[in-house]
Scaffold this active site. Structure first.
Site: not given
Ligand code: 3PG
Length: 249
Positions: A45, A49, A133
């Site tokens: 994914e 951003r 999710k």
């Molecule tokens: C996401 O967007 O799913 C999270 O920011 C990923 O989370 P993590 O960086 O805490 O693993």
């Protein structure tokens, strides 16, 4: 040739790496994703951003055919369309709105919408969406919270994301309502900044092993692991063979 959207995001494999490009240029997403794929994590994914993220999706879709690339942090209908046009095979959002669900449906690319409360889960089930999710997983209550949702809401299946690492991934994967976990722990910012793709590949391999071991353990506990796949219509994207060493669960 554009690859088909995946039938089930949750069936892509037990560990879904979440890429936040930060200062990384779109072209660098290609070696980054190659390292993830070499380590055994083929579904990736890329979050929308940062500037250039859609271009990164486009490059990975075009240049890393073994990867199954999706777009994350999809907040608007316009982003859903841009991601689809760039070659994203699935979409992920931290939350959802009816407008976003409808737009995603129009793109033909599956959206994994984010939830963190029972009411949000119920609202999605009412709309015919069963794969979600769970975000932000750790801050919202972690494995204990998600376990508590399993009995009253058996129709929902989750990919928890947010604050998950090698120390907690297996706890989530052991839950009956969890099919995969998402996270960025295999992409430490310093390694990405230094373009240390060997380190990324190594961490991806460890994550893939951890995921495969957690799946095998849960399957042994449940006498075959039935009911642990995503709720979509098929196995892995493109007919299987998406996760580390073979078909997704
Ligand atoms: C996401 O967007 O799913 C999270 O920011 C990923 O989370 P993590 O960086 O805490 O693993």
């Amino acid at each position: 040739m554009t690859a088909d959207p995946v039938p089930s995001v949750l069936a892509l494999g037990p560990v879904l790496p979440v890429v936040v490009l930060g200062g990384t240029r779109p072209a660098e997403a290609v070696p980054l994703v190659r390292a993830l794929v070499a380590g055994g994590l083929r579904a990736v994914e890329i979050t929308l951003r940062t500037e250039g993220a859609v271009e990164a999706v486009r490059r990975v879709a075009a240049e890393v055919p073994r990867a199954v690339v999706g777009a994350g942090t999809v907040l608007t209908p316009e982003q859903a369309v841009a991601a689809r046009d760039a070659g994203a095979r699935f979409l992920v959002s931290p939350g959802w709105t009816d407008r976003l669900l409808a737009a995603a449906r129009d793109t033909g690319v599956p959206l994994l919408p984010g939830v963190s409360t029972a009411s949000e889960v119920m609202a999605l089930l009412e709309r015919g969406v069963a794969e979600m999710k769970f975000f932000p997983a750790r801050a919202a209550g972690g494995p204990a919270y998600l376990r508590a949702l399993a009995s009253p809401l058996p129709g929902a299946r989750f990919c928890p994301t947010g604050g998950i690492g090698p120390d907690s991934a297996a706890d989530y994967l052991a839950l009956p309502n969890v099919s995969c976990v998402g996270g960025s722990w295999m992409l430490p910012p310093d390694a990405v900044r230094a373009r240390n793709w060997d380190r990324v590949e190594h961490l991806a391999r460890e994550a893939a092993r951890l995921g495969a071991a957690a799946v095998a353990e849960t399957a042994a506990d449940t006498g075959g692991g039935e009911g642990r796949t995503g709720s979509g219509t098929g196995g892995g994207a493109g007919g299987g063979d998406v996760s580390a060493d073979g078909p997704c669960r």
